[in-house]
Design a protein around this motif. Sequence first.
Motif, mmCIF file in Angstrom:
data_model
loop_
_atom_site.group_PDB
_atom_site.id
_atom_site.type_symbol
_atom_site.label_atom_id
_atom_site.label_comp_id
_atom_site.label_asym_id
_atom_site.label_seq_id
_atom_site.Cartn_x
_atom_site.Cartn_y
_atom_site.Cartn_z
ATOM 1 N N ASP A 215 29.864 22.979 31.857
ATOM 2 C CA ASP A 215 30.406 22.975 33.213
ATOM 3 C C ASP A 215 31.533 23.987 33.398
ATOM 4 O O ASP A 215 32.053 24.118 34.511
ATOM 5 N N ALA A 216 31.935 24.679 32.322
ATOM 6 C CA ALA A 216 33.052 25.608 32.397
ATOM 7 C C ALA A 216 32.614 27.011 31.995
ATOM 8 O O ALA A 216 31.777 27.185 31.109
ATOM 9 N N THR A 218 34.284 29.184 30.388
ATOM 10 C CA THR A 218 34.724 29.475 29.020
ATOM 11 C C THR A 218 33.766 28.921 27.966
ATOM 12 O O THR A 218 33.830 29.323 26.809
ATOM 13 N N LYS A 219 32.884 27.993 28.373
ATOM 14 C CA LYS A 219 31.931 27.401 27.433
ATOM 15 C C LYS A 219 30.490 27.780 27.803
ATOM 16 O O LYS A 219 29.550 27.073 27.443
ATOM 17 N N ALA A 220 30.312 28.869 28.517
ATOM 18 C CA ALA A 220 29.001 29.263 29.034
ATOM 19 C C ALA A 220 27.954 29.354 27.925
ATOM 20 O O ALA A 220 28.234 29.799 26.811
ATOM 21 N N LYS A 221 26.729 28.937 28.254
ATOM 22 C CA LYS A 221 25.597 28.986 27.328
ATOM 23 C C LYS A 221 25.009 30.388 27.308
ATOM 24 O O LYS A 221 24.709 30.963 28.348
ATOM 25 N N SER A 222 24.830 30.953 26.112
ATOM 26 C CA SER A 222 24.370 32.336 25.983
ATOM 27 C C SER A 222 22.871 32.463 26.260
ATOM 28 O O SER A 222 22.063 31.662 25.796
ATOM 29 N N CYS A 223 22.493 33.490 27.035
ATOM 30 C CA CYS A 223 21.099 33.808 27.324
ATOM 31 C C CYS A 223 20.846 35.280 27.011
ATOM 32 O O CYS A 223 21.768 36.093 27.031
ATOM 33 N N LYS A 224 19.583 35.626 26.731
ATOM 34 C CA LYS A 224 19.226 37.005 26.423
ATOM 35 C C LYS A 224 18.715 37.716 27.666
ATOM 36 O O LYS A 224 18.025 37.131 28.494
ATOM 37 N N TRP A 241 27.006 26.863 33.642
ATOM 38 C CA TRP A 241 27.421 28.244 33.368
ATOM 39 C C TRP A 241 26.583 28.838 32.245
ATOM 40 O O TRP A 241 26.328 28.180 31.227
ATOM 41 N N PHE A 242 26.190 30.107 32.424
ATOM 42 C CA PHE A 242 25.441 30.854 31.416
ATOM 43 C C PHE A 242 26.088 32.236 31.274
ATOM 44 O O PHE A 242 26.773 32.711 32.183
ATOM 45 N N LYS A 315 26.763 31.423 37.348
ATOM 46 C CA LYS A 315 27.134 30.064 37.763
ATOM 47 C C LYS A 315 26.016 29.496 38.626
ATOM 48 O O LYS A 315 25.626 30.101 39.627
ATOM 49 N N VAL A 316 25.494 28.345 38.242
ATOM 50 C CA VAL A 316 24.458 27.659 39.013
ATOM 51 C C VAL A 316 25.087 26.385 39.574
ATOM 52 O O VAL A 316 25.649 25.581 38.833
#
Length: 536
Positions: A215-216, A218-224, A241-242, A315-316
């Motif tokens: 949800d933050a 700073t902790k965004a999930k990495s995508c390629k 967040w991504f 951000k979604v």
Amino acid sequence: MKTRARRISAILSACVLTVSLSCTGVMAGNNNMIVEDVEEMETEDVILEEKGNAAAVEILPEEEVLPENDEVQESDVSDELEETAVCAANQAMNSAISMKVAPNTDQGIRDDYTVYDFVDGNHVWRKFTTSGNDSFYYIHVKNIDVGAYGAYIHLKTQHNETVWEALNMGGSGAKAYTWMKLKPNTTYYFECYTKNKVSGNIAIYVAESKDDEPDAMTKAKSCKLGTLCTGSLDGQGDIDWFSFSTGSYDSGEYELNVSCSDEMPELCSSSEPYGFWFDLYDMKSNKIAKVSNIPLGGTGKDKVELKPNTTYFLKVHPGDKTALFGQSKIFGDYQFSLKCTSADKKYDLSNAQITIDKDVYTYSESAILRKPKANKPKVKKVTITVKDGKKTKKVTISSSKYSVSYEDNTEPGIAKVIITGKKDAYGTASKFFYIKPITPSLKLDGDKKSFTASWKNVPKATSYEMRYAKKKNQLKDAEVQLLKNYDGDDMDKMLSTNSKITIKKLDKKTKYYVQVRSYANGQYSSWSTTKSVTTK
């Protein structure tokens, strides 16, 4: 201003204290409270409140001398009232009955997780404890048969603070719901009651939905880049967040493509005017692209120029303006990708044609440990088809623009060579190649109107086939016979034994040509070298 020996008269309406006062020394009789001997009290701190009621506080001048029988004891009225309310609330909460929470795989209302309670003017308490996950909780309450005055339900913390409420649900069938994030490993309480002594039944249902996306920022999930990413808005007000990171050769025009599932979760409103929003930010939190207001089952896209060696954030979230208590009712699954559209700067390998030096291999293993050896065909050429104006042309991709990997390349069966783009190429492509089992070595012995064929079993083979004919050029058309079928559990036994079969009722003193082959995991070995035998 500090005062000593003050008289405080609080005139309140009859509904000021509805909780039991048995656990404190405060008296509530004729709506007047007398507090004696108040010492060192801040007049600014003396606040008496009650919803819908006025409170009158009389503070006598400091010079006034009170009669001896009217002297008051030192006390803090606010603290006394607060202790009284907390004591009564704690007594009620401690009597709450535990209820089950439906697991996070459950999306619908289930009777075995629904609590039915009979309520009247008295208060009924239920409680549940959240899991250790970062989760949303679906809370659904329903008036079963309470009359027009309705049911009142409050969701509270252990400190008696209301976090959600359904008020005056009048008439049978009336319902209210929310899908909200609650603190992990925490106990929450339902306070249920009716007014005017109306009685009836209500139902409460609670289900968990785990929030897998951060949800933050700073902790965004990495995508390629160039790959399809998926996620889900799991409840009201959820934000995901991504992040994307470009390399040294990743630059140019990119296209953000998004789509949302057409499957509507139970609480999702199909008429919600503000749908899914996808906002792309740079490292300075500047919004550089967006795809807004995508409904369930909808798609959208936007173009953006990206720089090399830079991290971007997506951000979604639901729409900013919403229809339900300041939070959107639309949520569910979504997917998105960020692909380069600059053909002169980027090469898409997802549909590349791959040429390798060898398409078929034969299974092999180490002699002592019987460990399978890996087969790795060499990639000789990779080409893609690109647009050149109104025409198309083939472009050969340099080996420096992709990496090579393999799958299932040790055992008999179908294997795969995979290329993955790098530098100014992206995407993946693959090509199949085949690994055949070992060909058996055949031995023949002739007998009276018959012959016997034998061979040593080969590793990984699960069955064998044999064919024979009177003429060598007739073998291709000869009937194939399945000779033996082994279960995989007997593989070690197979390897230590020989296979043998006798073919009878043949012509005497006749020459026959014979071949055998093995089978494993959908692949046949080559036919063995043709050998001949003469019957007696």
